[in-house]
Design a protein around this motif. Structure first.
Motif, PDB file in Angstrom:
ATOM      1  N   ARG A 131      40.308  45.960  35.978  1.00  0.00           N
ATOM      2  CA  ARG A 131      40.453  44.835  37.084  1.00  0.00           C
ATOM      3  C   ARG A 131      39.340  43.864  37.088  1.00  0.00           C
ATOM      4  O   ARG A 131      38.181  43.880  36.741  1.00  0.00           O
ATOM      5  N   LYS A 132      39.980  42.455  37.333  1.00  0.00           N
ATOM      6  CA  LYS A 132      39.472  41.437  37.427  1.00  0.00           C
ATOM      7  C   LYS A 132      38.442  41.115  38.377  1.00  0.00           C
ATOM      8  O   LYS A 132      39.049  41.432  39.700  1.00  0.00           O
ATOM      9  N   LYS A 133      37.096  41.426  38.420  1.00  0.00           N
ATOM     10  CA  LYS A 133      36.314  41.362  39.369  1.00  0.00           C
ATOM     11  C   LYS A 133      36.328  39.834  40.076  1.00  0.00           C
ATOM     12  O   LYS A 133      36.479  38.836  39.725  1.00  0.00           O
TER      13      LYS A 133
END
Length: 172
Positions: A131-133
């Protein structure tokens, strides 16, 4: 004179009148959790009841589960606000209600037990792998009640340095 004040409309209170001591923080946090849980589940249940004729019989299992979970949580608080207890109707006993990837409640053996938020909970609470933070916020702020503190980079010109905390006990 040092004075911290909270205002709401014409109402005003000061830290000296209303401030929490450290030994009161856990109780206050629990009370806030209870009040907010009761308020939000009451609003959710009311919205379902007003917008749909028979929410218990809706075609969507997620819809029915959301309605029933909100209703059962609200009912636990309705009977005793400070010491909520699960009161599970016969048609909901020993059943599982779930909204996919959001919340689940297994009513098995809950009737009559003290309410605990761990009885229900979100599903998939861990973020997906890869997941892209989100980016770190540029402004760092802390909220305690309605008081919002914002971290600043530089001390404003004209500010007076202090070597300690102000005396919160004095009125003058």
């Amino acid at each position: 004179m040092f004075r911290i004040e909270w205002t709401f409309g014409k109402h005003r209170t000061t830290y000296q009148e209303f401030g929490l001591r450290e030994d009161q923080a856990d109780y206050a946090a629990a009370a806030l959790e209870f009040v907010s849980t009761f308020a939000i589940t009451s609003a959710i249940r009311q919205a379902f009841a007003e917008c749909f004729e028979k929410p218990r019989e809706h075609i969507s299992p997620d819809f029915v589960s959301a309605y029933q979970i909100a209703r059962m949580i609200r009912n636990a608080f309705s009977h005793h606000m400070l010491r909520p207890v699960w009161s599970i109707d016969a048609d909901c006993k020993n059943r599982q209600f779930a909204v996919a990837d959001v919340i689940a409640l297994d009513t098995s053996d809950l009737n009559g037990k003290l309410f605990d938020w761990r009885h229900y909970g979100g599903l998939g609470d861990t973020p997906p792998v890869g997941r892209k933070k989100p980016p770190r916020p540029r402004v760092v702020a802390y909220q305690q009640g309605c008081l919002i503190l914002k971290r600043i980079a530089d001390v404003p010109s004209g500010a007076i340095a202090s070597d300690g905390l102000p005396d919160l006990e004095s009125d003058g």
